[in-house]
Motif scaffolding. Structure first.
Motif, PDB file in Angstrom:
ATOM      1  N   ARG A   1       5.233   9.663   1.210  1.00 42.34           N
ATOM      2  CA  ARG A   1       4.007   9.854   0.423  1.00 42.34           C
ATOM      3  C   ARG A   1       4.244   9.493  -1.029  1.00 42.34           C
ATOM      4  N   TRP A   2       5.456   9.695  -1.528  1.00 46.31           N
ATOM      5  CA  TRP A   2       5.751   9.396  -2.931  1.00 46.31           C
ATOM      6  C   TRP A   2       6.052   7.922  -3.163  1.00 46.31           C
TER       7      TRP A   2
ATOM      8  N   GLU B   1      10.976  13.599   4.992  1.00 45.30           N
ATOM      9  CA  GLU B   1      10.635  12.196   5.223  1.00 45.30           C
ATOM     10  C   GLU B   1       9.172  11.926   4.892  1.00 45.30           C
ATOM     11  N   ALA B   2       8.301  12.857   5.276  1.00 42.80           N
ATOM     12  CA  ALA B   2       6.876  12.683   4.999  1.00 42.80           C
ATOM     13  C   ALA B   2       6.597  12.740   3.502  1.00 42.80           C
TER      14      ALA B   2
ATOM     15  N   LEU C   1      13.665  10.646  -8.179  1.00 41.12           N
ATOM     16  CA  LEU C   1      13.451   9.348  -7.550  1.00 41.12           C
ATOM     17  C   LEU C   1      12.658   8.419  -8.468  1.00 41.12           C
ATOM     18  N   ALA C   2      11.699   8.983  -9.186  1.00 48.13           N
ATOM     19  CA  ALA C   2      10.933   8.166 -10.136  1.00 48.13           C
ATOM     20  C   ALA C   2      11.843   7.623 -11.236  1.00 48.13           C
ATOM     21  N   ARG C   3      12.735   8.459 -11.752  1.00 51.60           N
ATOM     22  CA  ARG C   3      13.671   7.982 -12.792  1.00 51.60           C
ATOM     23  C   ARG C   3      14.633   6.945 -12.228  1.00 51.60           C
TER      24      ARG C   3
ATOM     25  N   ASN D   1       0.832  -1.202   0.000  1.00 53.17           N
ATOM     26  CA  ASN D   1       0.000   0.000   0.000  1.00 53.17           C
ATOM     27  C   ASN D   1       0.873   1.260   0.000  1.00 53.17           C
ATOM     28  N   GLY D   2       0.602   2.167  -0.954  1.00 53.75           N
ATOM     29  CA  GLY D   2       1.360   3.407  -1.056  1.00 53.75           C
ATOM     30  C   GLY D   2       2.670   3.291  -1.806  1.00 53.75           C
TER      31      GLY D   2
END
Length: 405
Positions: free
Chosen positions: A217-218, A212-213, A321-323, A37-38
């Protein structure tokens, strides 16, 4: 990368430099559904079969042929029952029906279900008004929701409870998710952890909690490294230890190019970092590069002011971070919407301004609080208006891009 300083770059140039300077890591890990989850999905999830897998009843009732709906009243012989998981076997002759439960398979040739409450029934037959139901009613058809091979959860999606339920309905016990471990730390003898007493000239270390939050979340795993002191030996030992367990290290403030900057000296020994002045507000300073721990560890140094740190994180850290997770082939800008300015939006043409504000009667109005140190200006905002470099002040009624918060 060399440990050098680039005097000034535009926001657009930063995206290009980050794309050229980063390589996707082998960051996918099979993650059990109960732990996913998340998290971020690293590949498309395809449906292995049609959904529904067979024609089935949408309610408890009686299944029959819609062509039987003739005259004023219909009477049908009862010849069996279909339960969920235990379908009726055999043929249903013309003029007959079966009892059927919600989710149970509808036998071939039958196409309509009438609820129990709309019929008069005996052990041998049912009778009901012909206008009580329409042909084809209350039957879920094979493949009407999803076709076999269809993408049902796209690569890059953040997994929600609904997505996990959908994956489970396809028999998936685990999903390939991004597994970057992101270490977050702050430095400075003036910083204290929340809950500790403050001495003269000291402040609480808030940026680490903010970052950190956001990173959690990402969809990434956070390794909280806390506050590190202004001691070069301690810093190097702590960073080396973090490099051994993290894929990415992130800090805010204190990453300059001067001779007295301890972080920069330590990073210079551990890898290659470049420092930039980005023509934007808030968020001018930025540093990034790779550290060498036997495996490449990406580092990003964000501005020290809290609003600038949050803004630079959304603009640069999140897509990077996505890459690095292999979710995209480049560092991408945030998704934007087109908005109309309700009032004049002040900005300087020499930089890109990111203006925090709110929607009032459907139009964007900038907050009067735009200081990089005022986190309330971001907390209370609905959106951030992007005023590109070279534009300057936007008059009321102008259209511009914004990203929502």
């Amino acid at each position: 990368m060399a440990n050098t300083m680039t005097t000034s770059v535009s926001v657009e140039e930063v995206y290009g430099i980050l794309t050229r300077s980063t390589e996707p890591a082998d960051a996918a890990a099979q993650t059990p559904l109960r732990e996913a989850n998340g998290r971020l999905l690293c590949e498309d999830v395809l449906s292995p079969f049609d959904v529904p897998r067979f024609n089935n009843s949408a309610m408890d009732g009686y299944a029959f042929r819609g062509s039987e709906l003739k005259g004023e009243r219909v009477t049908l012989a009862l010849c069996g029952t279909s339960y969920a998981g235990t379908p009726f076997e055999g043929e249903v002759p013309v003029g007959a029906c079966i009892r059927i439960m919600t989710g149970a398979a509808v036998p071939e040739g039958l196409d309509t279900v009438i609820p129990f409450e709309d019929v008069e029934a005996t052990d041998a037959a049912v009778s009901f008004s012909a206008d009580a139901v329409k042909p084809g009613a209350n039957v879920r058809l094979l493949g009407e929701e999803i076709r076999r091979g269809q993408v049902v959860i796209p690569k890059g999606a953040m997994l929600t409870p609904e997505a996990l339920g959908l994956a489970a309905s396809f028999g998936r016990a685990a999903l390939p998710c991004a597994s970057l471990r992101v270490g977050v730390f702050s430095t400075g003898d003036e910083l204290r952890e929340p809950g500790e007493p403050l001495g003269p000239g000291q402040i609480y270390a808030s940026n680490g909690y903010l970052l950190e939050a956001l990173i959690t979340r990402w969809g990434h795993e956070v390794v909280p490294l806390g506050v590190l002191p202004d001691d070069e030996t301690v810093l190097e030992k702590a960073i080396r230890a973090a490099m051994a367990e993290c894929d990415v290290l992130v800090t805010t403030g204190g990453v300059g190019e001067g001779d007295h900057d301890l972080i920069s000296r330590v990073l210079g020994r551990l890898g290659s970092i470049e420092h930039f002045h980005v023509r934007m507000r808030p968020g001018k300073p930025l540093a990034f590069g790779y550290l060498d721990a036997g495996h490449p560890v990406f580092f990003m140094g964000l501005p020290g002011n809290p609003v600038a740190a949050a803004m630079s994180s959304r603009l640069f850290l999140r897509p990077t971070l996505a890459r690095l997770s292999g979710l995209t082939d480049k560092v991408e800008r945030p998704e934007t919407v087109r908005v109309v300015c309700g009032k004049d939006v002040r900005a300087q043409a020499s930089r890109t301004d990111f203006v925090r504000g709110n929607f009032v009667n459907g139009k964007f109005e900038g907050s009067p609080l735009q200081s990089s140190a005022m986190l309330t200006s971001l907390m209370k905002a609905d959106a951030v208006l992007i005023v590109p470099e070279g534009t300057g002040t936007l008059p009321a009624g102008s259209e511009a891009d914004a990203f929502l918060l």
